[in-house]
Design a protein around this motif. Sequence first.
Motif, PDB file in Angstrom:
ATOM      1  N   LEU A  20       0.834  -1.212   0.000  1.00  9.15           N
ATOM      2  CA  LEU A  20       0.000   0.000   0.000  1.00  9.15           C
ATOM      3  C   LEU A  20       0.867   1.260   0.000  1.00  9.15           C
ATOM      4  O   LEU A  20       0.590   2.221  -0.720  1.00  9.15           O
ATOM      5  CB  LEU A  20      -0.925   0.001   1.226  1.00  9.15           C
ATOM      6  CG  LEU A  20      -2.109  -0.967   1.167  1.00  9.15           C
ATOM      7  CD1 LEU A  20      -2.789  -1.058   2.536  1.00  9.15           C
ATOM      8  CD2 LEU A  20      -3.122  -0.519   0.110  1.00  9.15           C
ATOM      9  N   LEU A  50      -8.916  -0.425 -10.511  1.00 10.31           N
ATOM     10  CA  LEU A  50      -9.007  -1.868 -10.267  1.00 10.31           C
ATOM     11  C   LEU A  50      -7.643  -2.529 -10.475  1.00 10.31           C
ATOM     12  O   LEU A  50      -7.257  -3.440  -9.734  1.00 10.31           O
ATOM     13  CB  LEU A  50     -10.056  -2.497 -11.183  1.00 10.31           C
ATOM     14  CG  LEU A  50     -10.337  -3.994 -10.958  1.00 10.31           C
ATOM     15  CD1 LEU A  50     -10.668  -4.289  -9.500  1.00 10.31           C
ATOM     16  CD2 LEU A  50     -11.484  -4.472 -11.860  1.00 10.31           C
ATOM     17  N   VAL A  53      -5.598  -2.104  -7.351  1.00  9.46           N
ATOM     18  CA  VAL A  53      -5.972  -3.056  -6.299  1.00  9.46           C
ATOM     19  C   VAL A  53      -5.292  -4.409  -6.537  1.00  9.46           C
ATOM     20  O   VAL A  53      -4.711  -5.010  -5.613  1.00  9.46           O
ATOM     21  CB  VAL A  53      -7.507  -3.227  -6.240  1.00  9.46           C
ATOM     22  CG1 VAL A  53      -7.887  -4.366  -5.296  1.00  9.46           C
ATOM     23  CG2 VAL A  53      -8.177  -1.928  -5.811  1.00  9.46           C
ATOM     24  N   VAL A  56      -1.537  -4.178  -5.740  1.00  6.91           N
ATOM     25  CA  VAL A  56      -1.259  -4.189  -4.290  1.00  6.91           C
ATOM     26  C   VAL A  56      -1.304  -5.617  -3.751  1.00  6.91           C
ATOM     27  O   VAL A  56      -0.378  -6.071  -3.057  1.00  6.91           O
ATOM     28  CB  VAL A  56      -2.274  -3.298  -3.535  1.00  6.91           C
ATOM     29  CG1 VAL A  56      -2.209  -3.561  -2.038  1.00  6.91           C
ATOM     30  CG2 VAL A  56      -2.002  -1.832  -3.818  1.00  6.91           C
TER      31      VAL A  56
END
Length: 519
Positions: A20, A50, A53, A56
């Motif tokens: 993150l 997206l 995400v 990550v």
Amino acid sequence: MDAILKASLPKLREKLLEALQAVLPIVAIVLVLCFTIAPVSPSILLCFLLGAVLIVVGIMFFTLGAEMSMTPMGERVGAVLTRSRSLPVILGVGFLLGFLITISEPDLQVLANQVPSIPNQTLIFSVAAGVGLFLTVAFLRMLLGVALPPLLVAFYGIVFVLAAFVPREFLAVAFDSGGVTTGPMTVPFIMALGVGVSAIRGDRHAADDSFGLVALCSVGPILAVLILGIAFRASDSTYIPPVLPEVSDSVELWQLFHEGLPEYIKEIASSLLPIVVMFGVFQAVALRLDKRTLGRIAVGLAYTYVGLVLFLTGANVGFMPAGNYLGQVLTGQSYHWVIIPIGMLIGYFIVRAEPAVYVLNKQVEEVTDGAISAQAMGMALSAGVSISVGLAMVRVLTGISILWFLIPGYAVAIGISFVVPKLFTAIAFDAGGVASGPMTATFLLPLAQGACVAVGGNIVTDAFGVVAMVAMTPLITVQLMGLAAQLKTGRRRAARAAEPALAGAAAYADWPDDDIIEL
């Protein structure tokens, strides 16, 4: 197996926080640009988010998986190879390892798909042969204790001589290939090989020589593609930009990623298979590891696989179109020079999202017993990549040949290498290869390509070369960090050496001159 999975859960949470911290700054920069000077369609923005995400989660699984599997596998294979004491076996297996791992490297697949005029398999096999050959050179250097700087002078001298005879469209691609081959699949394994080989030597310079494998393995692909450029007649294929996504609802958005997922599931499976088979052969013939160790490696391989699949899906489907479109929008405005500072800002943060950077920083901190911290390495890499992306964007806007940047850059980097500690030189040249990973290939390179399209430049000669620039500047910044550390250590030693003399002088300061003479 259950115990291993449960034990890894706290570490997964730790890796999630690291991921993150690496990705959120890039997301924040892109969002600020999208809502201010670079408007993009909702489709591209949603794909980017997206994709972020997935990246990550992918980094979280990959970094832990590499620690649990790739690193111990590489160290044990390297140690077994060196114990064999058979030079033909070491060199032959070294070439095979380099060849197989390079074919497995996802970064190389990404670059090959973006390069027009050279068939994918031709480029990939040429690069793999170059890595295999130079991995054997790196093994010989470690076994014989040869210094790294003279070798770098010799090989980069050959590189720049060959560059004078190669068509312009091969130059940037050749130097880019040297950067992308040292990515998330290659770096953990090759660096661990170096630690394993050096551990057998056991002398005081072994730790210094454990780094440098990535540095030499980055030279092989450059030479291979330059030779390919002289011998191979390129076709007249034109550059095909990435398809910009258009989705009308959330179901179509998921469908876009769902269509790309099977491709990367197959690609990473075929990438990991040669490494798993090779390790299985070593396990059956020489290693004979216990079940618990094998279970830990198996769980690590599973994490590595899941992590790379998610990472590459997010990077290719979400980040690549966004990078290309942002480059076009930013450079298509009247103040197109703004792409330079924005590129530098993105470059500063994007290197922290490179999966292999975690592996390098952690290994540097461990091998140097904390003398070079992971944080210091991260800062040096970020500064270097920021400068390199700025210079790459200058090239895109002006069309200046990449050699005007690479020749002085490598001359400075190799020149410094003769005055800094050996360990810093090896780490610096390894860092150059590590910094230019999949985030560079899937975001920075499309950003440069989009900018090049907007200004009407030549994609092959002007936009390609970003990876090469990213691989070059950390060589200078990390070595400068080493030079500063050396000077600081030297001053401390001088101060400590002067303390007894100063104390003695102070003790006799109040004595009459005659007393001192009589004494």
